[in-house]
Structure formats: C-alpha cells, structure tokens
Design a protein around this motif. Structure first.
Motif, PDB file in Angstrom:
ATOM      1  N   TYR A 126       0.853  -1.185   0.000  1.00 26.13           N
ATOM      2  CA  TYR A 126       0.000   0.000   0.000  1.00 26.13           C
ATOM      3  C   TYR A 126       0.890   1.237   0.000  1.00 26.13           C
ATOM      4  O   TYR A 126       1.475   1.590   1.033  1.00 26.13           O
ATOM      5  CB  TYR A 126      -0.906   0.020   1.230  1.00 26.13           C
ATOM      6  CG  TYR A 126      -1.911  -1.103   1.278  1.00 26.13           C
ATOM      7  CD1 TYR A 126      -3.194  -0.941   0.758  1.00 26.13           C
ATOM      8  CD2 TYR A 126      -1.584  -2.331   1.845  1.00 26.13           C
ATOM      9  CE1 TYR A 126      -4.136  -1.971   0.808  1.00 26.13           C
ATOM     10  CE2 TYR A 126      -2.518  -3.365   1.902  1.00 26.13           C
ATOM     11  CZ  TYR A 126      -3.779  -3.181   1.381  1.00 26.13           C
ATOM     12  OH  TYR A 126      -4.693  -4.198   1.432  1.00 26.13           O
ATOM     13  N   MET A 142       1.450   2.532   3.706  1.00 24.51           N
ATOM     14  CA  MET A 142       0.677   1.968   4.800  1.00 24.51           C
ATOM     15  C   MET A 142       1.048   0.492   4.917  1.00 24.51           C
ATOM     16  O   MET A 142       1.353  -0.157   3.914  1.00 24.51           O
ATOM     17  CB  MET A 142      -0.823   2.100   4.532  1.00 24.51           C
ATOM     18  CG  MET A 142      -1.307   3.515   4.288  1.00 24.51           C
ATOM     19  SD  MET A 142      -1.487   4.457   5.794  1.00 24.51           S
ATOM     20  CE  MET A 142      -2.906   3.626   6.524  1.00 24.51           C
ATOM     21  N   GLN A 143       1.025  -0.024   6.138  1.00 24.07           N
ATOM     22  CA  GLN A 143       1.243  -1.450   6.319  1.00 24.07           C
ATOM     23  C   GLN A 143       0.523  -1.913   7.585  1.00 24.07           C
ATOM     24  O   GLN A 143       0.233  -1.120   8.475  1.00 24.07           O
ATOM     25  CB  GLN A 143       2.725  -1.792   6.418  1.00 24.07           C
ATOM     26  CG  GLN A 143       3.409  -1.282   7.678  1.00 24.07           C
ATOM     27  CD  GLN A 143       4.835  -1.786   7.807  1.00 24.07           C
ATOM     28  OE1 GLN A 143       5.567  -1.859   6.834  1.00 24.07           O
ATOM     29  NE2 GLN A 143       5.224  -2.126   9.016  1.00 24.07           N
ATOM     30  N   ARG A 144       0.208  -3.197   7.615  1.00 22.58           N
ATOM     31  CA  ARG A 144      -0.348  -3.765   8.825  1.00 22.58           C
ATOM     32  C   ARG A 144       0.718  -3.766   9.928  1.00 22.58           C
ATOM     33  O   ARG A 144       1.901  -3.945   9.639  1.00 22.58           O
ATOM     34  CB  ARG A 144      -0.807  -5.198   8.587  1.00 22.58           C
ATOM     35  CG  ARG A 144      -1.917  -5.331   7.555  1.00 22.58           C
ATOM     36  CD  ARG A 144      -3.254  -4.915   8.113  1.00 22.58           C
ATOM     37  NE  ARG A 144      -4.335  -5.146   7.143  1.00 22.58           N
ATOM     38  CZ  ARG A 144      -5.590  -4.824   7.365  1.00 22.58           C
ATOM     39  NH1 ARG A 144      -5.952  -4.261   8.507  1.00 22.58           N
ATOM     40  NH2 ARG A 144      -6.515  -5.051   6.440  1.00 22.58           N
ATOM     41  N   PHE A 187      -3.743  -0.722  10.358  1.00 24.07           N
ATOM     42  CA  PHE A 187      -2.762  -0.119   9.471  1.00 24.07           C
ATOM     43  C   PHE A 187      -2.002   0.986  10.207  1.00 24.07           C
ATOM     44  O   PHE A 187      -2.555   1.683  11.058  1.00 24.07           O
ATOM     45  CB  PHE A 187      -3.437   0.504   8.246  1.00 24.07           C
ATOM     46  CG  PHE A 187      -3.742  -0.481   7.154  1.00 24.07           C
ATOM     47  CD1 PHE A 187      -2.742  -0.939   6.310  1.00 24.07           C
ATOM     48  CD2 PHE A 187      -5.033  -0.954   6.961  1.00 24.07           C
ATOM     49  CE1 PHE A 187      -3.018  -1.834   5.291  1.00 24.07           C
ATOM     50  CE2 PHE A 187      -5.326  -1.848   5.945  1.00 24.07           C
ATOM     51  CZ  PHE A 187      -4.317  -2.293   5.109  1.00 24.07           C
TER      52      PHE A 187
END
Length: 245
Positions: A126, A142-144, A187
């Motif tokens: 993302y 964005m990342q988890r 996120f």
C-alpha cells in the motif's frame, strides 16, 4: 523559501498532510514564532557539528536549537520543523533554529539476484505517495502492524530479468511481510527514502519503477528528468513523476 506556519497550528498537522505545502515567504520576514517544514538530509561535518540540506529550503545551518539527545547520522533523511532565522548565512542558504526532527528510514538501492530474491519477496504493498527530491526516492506507505517480524521495504535493481533497453533505469519496489499478514491488525503509516547516488541518472532518461500495488495490481511508474534544473536553493528535484503505465 519554505512556507511559514505559526507554531500553534503545527500541533494539528501530521507528517503526511504537510507534503502539499508550497514555497513562499512572509513579506515581514522571519520571527521567533514562525515555523517552517522540510524533508532534509543530515550532514555531519565533524564531531558534534552538523547541518541540513532541505529539499525545499536548501542548505541550513543550525545557529540555535531546541533539540537535545538526537543522534545524527550523516546522510540520514529526516523531517524537520524549524524556525528560520536569517537568509544567506555564512555560505548557507539559511540559518535556522531546529524545533523538532523525526528520522526517516534511509536505505540504498540494492541488487536483487537469483540467490537473494526470496529475501526481498514481492508482497502487495500500500503506497500512498512517491516522489524524487534531494537525490532520494521518497515513499509514503501503509502497512499492517507487524505482529512477530518487522516488515522489509526495498528498492532494487532486478538482475534476474533482461530489462528493456529504452534509456531508463529500471527499478522495483519489493515488500516482504515475512508471512505476517494478519488482516485483523490495524494499518500504520510509514516513510522511507532511498538514496539514488549509486545510479547514473545523468546518462539516463529517468527511472521506471515497478510496484506490486495491493489496490491496483502490478504497475510501472515513469519518472522523467526535468528539462530545466531547479535553482540551487529551490526544490532539489531533478526527476518528476510524469505518467503511469
């Protein structure tokens, strides 16, 4: 010049919303209450002596500071809040008073080979913004939230493929979650700057960047060199995002 903002308004602005600011200067000049913002590169000149090179403001000398305990690393990228004090100061574009500094993950372009390709992986990413300035490719993503293993974000030259001979430098953005992709995790926002100093940009048309987008699938973004170089104290960007294929 960088845009001037009153200090109290800074408290309500995040790093990601600040990217849309344009350059200007108040006619009344600088005051103690003025705050400016910039993406910068740290220059460690000697033990305990440092300066900054801003993507917008140019070279900056910290004549005073409100920052304590920050370990400066030469070549590291950072996001800088500062009070501009003087222009054309002792060989620098500006003298400033740093108010706050936020280090940005800073990496080099790496070489992807058959032996290390698994280390980089190619998981869907993302990415919210990509641009080139200050000699770096800058990305916001964005990342988890990683649960067990920190994720890896890389900019690579893929030596396992025969790249098209079209005058562009071909790079790939690689994302490795190490299998930690739980959809229940929230996120978080991140930023990274990749140094382009190892690339022969001067002899190329620009850069073509392949990304595996979680939203749009595989894409190639083209960064063409600008026809006219920017002034020394203006945006330090010699490549602009022109189109996506």
């Amino acid at each position: 010049m960088g845009k001037i903002l009153k200090k109290q308004s800074i408290l309500f602005i995040t790093l990601f919303s600040l990217l849309s600011f344009t350059s200007c200067k108040d006619d009344d000049g600088y005051s103690v209450g003025d705050i400016a913002i910039d993406w910068v590169t740290v220059n460690v000149e000697s033990n305990g002596v440092y300066s900054f090179t801003g993507d917008t403001w140019g070279t900056m000398w910290p004549a005073a500071t409100s920052i304590g305990g920050y370990k400066l690393i030469d070549g590291e990228r950072a996001f800088l809040y500062f009070n501009p004090l003087y222009d054309n100061f002792d060989g620098y574009d500006h003298a400033i008073k740093p108010e706050a500094i936020y280090p940005i993950l800073t990496k080099k372009v790496e070489e992807l080979t058959e032996d290390n390709e698994k280390d980089f992986a190619d998981h869907p990413a993302y990415i919210s913004d990509i641009w080139i300035s200050g000699g770096y490719m800058n990305m916001m993503f964005m990342q988890r939230v990683p649960k067990e293993h920190p994720h890896r974000v890389s900019l690579v030259k893929n030596t396992t493929l025969q790249q098209e001979d079209d005058g562009y430098i071909h790079l790939e953005y690689r994302y490795n979650t190490y299998g930690d992709t739980l959809s229940s995790m929230p996120f978080v926002k991140g930023a990274v700057s990749y140094s382009l100093s190892s690339l022969d940009i001067a002899e190329s048309k620009g850069i073509k960047l392949r990304i595996n987008s979680a939203l749009n699938g595989e894409r190639v973004l083209t960064f063409d060199k600008k026809d006219t170089p920017a002034p020394a104290s203006a945006m330090k960007s010699d490549i602009s995002l022109m189109k996506a294929e």
